[in-house]
Design an enzyme around this catalytic site. Sequence first.
Site, short mmCIF file in Angstrom:
data_model
loop_
_atom_site.label_atom_id
_atom_site.label_comp_id
_atom_site.label_asym_id
_atom_site.label_seq_id
_atom_site.Cartn_x
_atom_site.Cartn_y
_atom_site.Cartn_z
N SER A 269 -8.23 -2.34 -3.50
CA SER A 269 -8.91 -1.05 -3.33
C SER A 269 -9.95 -0.83 -4.42
O SER A 269 -11.03 -0.33 -4.16
CB SER A 269 -7.90 0.10 -3.34
OG SER A 269 -7.14 0.08 -2.19
N GLN B 158 -0.07 2.25 -6.06
CA GLN B 158 -1.49 2.62 -5.98
C GLN B 158 -2.27 2.24 -7.25
O GLN B 158 -3.39 1.74 -7.17
CB GLN B 158 -1.61 4.11 -5.73
CG GLN B 158 -2.63 4.43 -4.69
CD GLN B 158 -2.46 5.83 -4.13
OE1 GLN B 158 -1.61 6.60 -4.58
NE2 GLN B 158 -3.29 6.18 -3.18
N TYR C 244 -3.13 -1.80 7.58
CA TYR C 244 -4.32 -2.59 7.89
C TYR C 244 -4.58 -2.59 9.39
O TYR C 244 -3.66 -2.41 10.19
CB TYR C 244 -4.12 -4.05 7.44
CG TYR C 244 -4.14 -4.24 5.94
CD1 TYR C 244 -5.33 -4.16 5.23
CD2 TYR C 244 -2.97 -4.53 5.26
CE1 TYR C 244 -5.34 -4.34 3.87
CE2 TYR C 244 -2.98 -4.71 3.89
CZ TYR C 244 -4.17 -4.62 3.20
OH TYR C 244 -4.18 -4.81 1.85
N ASP D 240 -3.40 -1.44 -7.29
CA ASP D 240 -4.05 -1.95 -6.08
C ASP D 240 -5.48 -2.45 -6.38
O ASP D 240 -6.45 -1.71 -6.27
CB ASP D 240 -4.06 -0.82 -5.03
CG ASP D 240 -4.63 -1.26 -3.71
OD1 ASP D 240 -5.11 -2.40 -3.60
OD2 ASP D 240 -4.60 -0.45 -2.77
N ARG E 227 0.86 -1.19 0.00
CA ARG E 227 0.00 0.00 0.00
C ARG E 227 0.89 1.23 0.00
O ARG E 227 0.99 1.95 0.98
CB ARG E 227 -0.92 -0.04 1.21
CG ARG E 227 -1.57 -1.40 1.33
CD ARG E 227 -2.88 -1.32 1.93
NE ARG E 227 -3.85 -1.68 0.92
CZ ARG E 227 -5.14 -1.74 1.14
NH1 ARG E 227 -5.62 -1.45 2.31
NH2 ARG E 227 -5.96 -2.09 0.17
N1 LIG Z 1 -1.84 2.92 -1.58
C1 LIG Z 1 -2.24 3.25 -0.37
O1 LIG Z 1 -1.63 4.02 0.31
C2 LIG Z 1 -3.49 2.61 0.17
C3 LIG Z 1 -4.20 1.76 -0.64
C4 LIG Z 1 -5.36 1.16 -0.13
C5 LIG Z 1 -5.76 1.43 1.17
N2 LIG Z 1 -5.04 2.26 1.93
C6 LIG Z 1 -5.47 2.55 3.31
O2 LIG Z 1 -5.43 1.37 4.09
C7 LIG Z 1 -6.42 1.43 5.08
C8 LIG Z 1 -7.25 0.14 5.16
O3 LIG Z 1 -7.88 -0.07 3.94
P1 LIG Z 1 -8.79 -1.32 3.55
O4 LIG Z 1 -10.11 -0.82 3.12
O5 LIG Z 1 -8.09 -2.17 2.60
O6 LIG Z 1 -8.95 -2.10 4.92
P2 LIG Z 1 -9.63 -3.51 5.18
O7 LIG Z 1 -10.52 -3.90 4.04
O8 LIG Z 1 -8.56 -4.44 5.60
O9 LIG Z 1 -10.53 -3.19 6.47
C9 LIG Z 1 -11.64 -2.36 6.43
C10 LIG Z 1 -11.68 -1.43 7.61
O10 LIG Z 1 -12.16 -2.11 8.77
C11 LIG Z 1 -11.57 -1.50 9.89
N3 LIG Z 1 -11.74 -2.34 11.10
C12 LIG Z 1 -11.13 -3.50 11.44
N4 LIG Z 1 -11.57 -3.92 12.64
C13 LIG Z 1 -12.48 -3.01 13.07
C14 LIG Z 1 -13.30 -2.89 14.24
N5 LIG Z 1 -13.25 -3.78 15.23
N6 LIG Z 1 -14.12 -1.83 14.34
C15 LIG Z 1 -14.17 -0.89 13.35
N7 LIG Z 1 -13.43 -0.95 12.24
C16 LIG Z 1 -12.60 -2.00 12.10
C17 LIG Z 1 -10.14 -1.30 9.43
O11 LIG Z 1 -9.48 -0.36 10.25
C18 LIG Z 1 -10.33 -0.82 8.00
O12 LIG Z 1 -10.43 0.58 7.93
C19 LIG Z 1 -7.24 2.66 4.76
O13 LIG Z 1 -6.76 3.71 5.54
C20 LIG Z 1 -6.92 2.97 3.34
O14 LIG Z 1 -7.07 4.34 3.02
C21 LIG Z 1 -3.90 2.85 1.47
#
Ligand SMILES: NC(=O)c1ccc[n+]([C@@H]2O[C@H](COP(=O)([O-])OP(=O)(O)OC[C@H]3O[C@@H](n4cnc5c(N)ncnc54)[C@H](O)[C@@H]3O)[C@@H](O)[C@H]2O)c1
Length: 390
Positions: free
Chosen positions: A139, A133, A235, A136, A128
Site C-alpha cells: 500500500s 496496516q 483483492y 503494509d 490486509r
Molecule cells: N489493511 C487493509 O485493510 C488494506 C490494505 C491495503 C488495501 N486494502 C484494500 O484492498 C483493495 C485492493 O487494493 P490494492 O490497491 O492493493 O489492489 P491491487 O493493486 O491488487 O489492484 C488495483 C485495483 O484494480 C482493480 N481491478 C482489477 N481488475 C479490474 C478490472 N478489470 N477493471 C477495473 N478495475 C480492476 C482492483 O479491484 C483493485 O481495486 C482496496 O479496496 C484497498 O482499499 C485494504
Amino acid sequence: MIVGVPRERYPGERRVALVPAVIPGLAKAGLQVVVEAEAGVEAGYLDADYAEKGARILSSRSELFGAADIVVQVLCHGSNDKTGDEDLPLLRRGQVLIGFLRPLGTLTALKEIAGAGVISFAVELMPRTTRAQSMDALSSMATISGYKAVLMAADRLPRLFPMMTTAAGTITPARVLVIGAGVAGLQAIAFARRLGAIASAYDVRPAAKEQVLSLGGRFVELPIEAGDAQDVRGYAKAQDEEFYRKQRQLLARVVAESDVVITAAVIPGKKSPILVTEEMVKSMAPRSVIVDVAAERGGNCACTAGGEIVLKHGVTIIGLYNLASTVPYHASQMYARNLSAFLLHMVKDGRLQLDANDEIIRETLLTRDGEVVNPIVRKFFSLPALAAKP
Ligand SMILES: NC(=O)c1ccc[n+]([C@@H]2O[C@H](COP(=O)([O-])OP(=O)(O)OC[C@H]3O[C@@H](n4cnc5c(N)ncnc54)[C@H](O)[C@@H]3O)[C@@H](O)[C@H]2O)c1
C-alpha cells in the site's frame, strides 16, 4: 540481534530498506543496525545520518551479510531479476530475509531462495487487516505510484489540469479517468483532484465506488456486474474474457473523452487484463496521456511498451516500471516504517519470536528449512501441501 541493510543493486533502484529515523526504535527493542556504505545516498540519507542514529557502516557487502541475523532489503532476489542472484551465496542457513520477494513470480527464484536456507518473509503477502496496516508495504508503494502517475501525466499533457478564469479566457479543467481504484488508483484520483482536474474512476469491486466518491471523484457506472469480484483478502478476482470484452466496449466512450487515463487494474499473480485497446487509444485526442501503472504486470493498455514512454497514434503512453523508486526519500521512509513495525512485531526482548499462530508471521513466511512453506504460494504453483510439523 543484528539487522543488516544492504545497498540496493537493481539497476536504477534508488530506495533503501531502512532510514535513519527508525534506528533508535529498533535499538530500544534490542536490534542493532548495520548498513552497507552509501546504501541510502540515492534516497537522500547519508552514511553519517545512519551513524548518528547508532548504525554501524560496513563497506563490504559480504561482511554485512555475514554480520546480519536479519537482512532487510527492498528488492530481494525474486523481485530483483537482474542482480538479485548475486546475493544468494552471501545468505546463510537460518538467516532471516525480509523484503519484496515476488512470491507469485517465478518458482525457480523461490526455490533458489529456499535453497539458501533462509527464513524469508515476503512483504507482498502481508494480510490486509487493521493490525497489519502499519506493515503494509504494498500500500505504501502504491500510494507513491498513484501520486507519481498523475505528476507524470500532468507534465506530459499539453493542457493545464485546473480550470482557470483569466483575462485571456477560461481554461477548462483536464479530465482524468482512473481504471482500477485500488490504493494507487485512489491516490491518483485524490491528487488529480488536488491539481484541479475532473477525476472519474472505475473498478470492478463494488466497494470501490464509495471510496472514489469520498475523494470527490466521479464513479463510472458500467451496466455489467463482475461475478464474485473480490477475494477474501480484498483483492480483485480475475474475470472471464467475455467480461473484459464487455468492459472494454463500455469503457470506450469514457476513454475517448478523457485527456488522461491512468490504468492501475491488477490481479495478484496474474497478467493484468487489457482494458484499453489500440482502437481506444486511436479514439483519444492528440497528445492525450495514458499512464499504465500496471505496466510491470503486463499492462492494461494494448499499446504500452514495458519500461518505456512511447507515442502511439498521437497519444503518449507511459509504461515506466517501479514508480515508487522515483520518489526514493519518502518511498524509503514509508517502507522503513513498514519494516520496522514488522520487525518490532516479530522481536520480543531482543529475540525473534516466530509464532506460527500469529497471522502476520504465518501469512508472510515464504521459505524455511530449504522449502517454500507458504500455503498460498504452494497452491499457486500447484506444489503439494506440506505435512504439518509436529
Ligand atoms: N489493511 C487493509 O485493510 C488494506 C490494505 C491495503 C488495501 N486494502 C484494500 O484492498 C483493495 C485492493 O487494493 P490494492 O490497491 O492493493 O489492489 P491491487 O493493486 O491488487 O489492484 C488495483 C485495483 O484494480 C482493480 N481491478 C482489477 N481488475 C479490474 C478490472 N478489470 N477493471 C477495473 N478495475 C480492476 C482492483 O479491484 C483493485 O481495486 C482496496 O479496496 C484497498 O482499499 C485494504
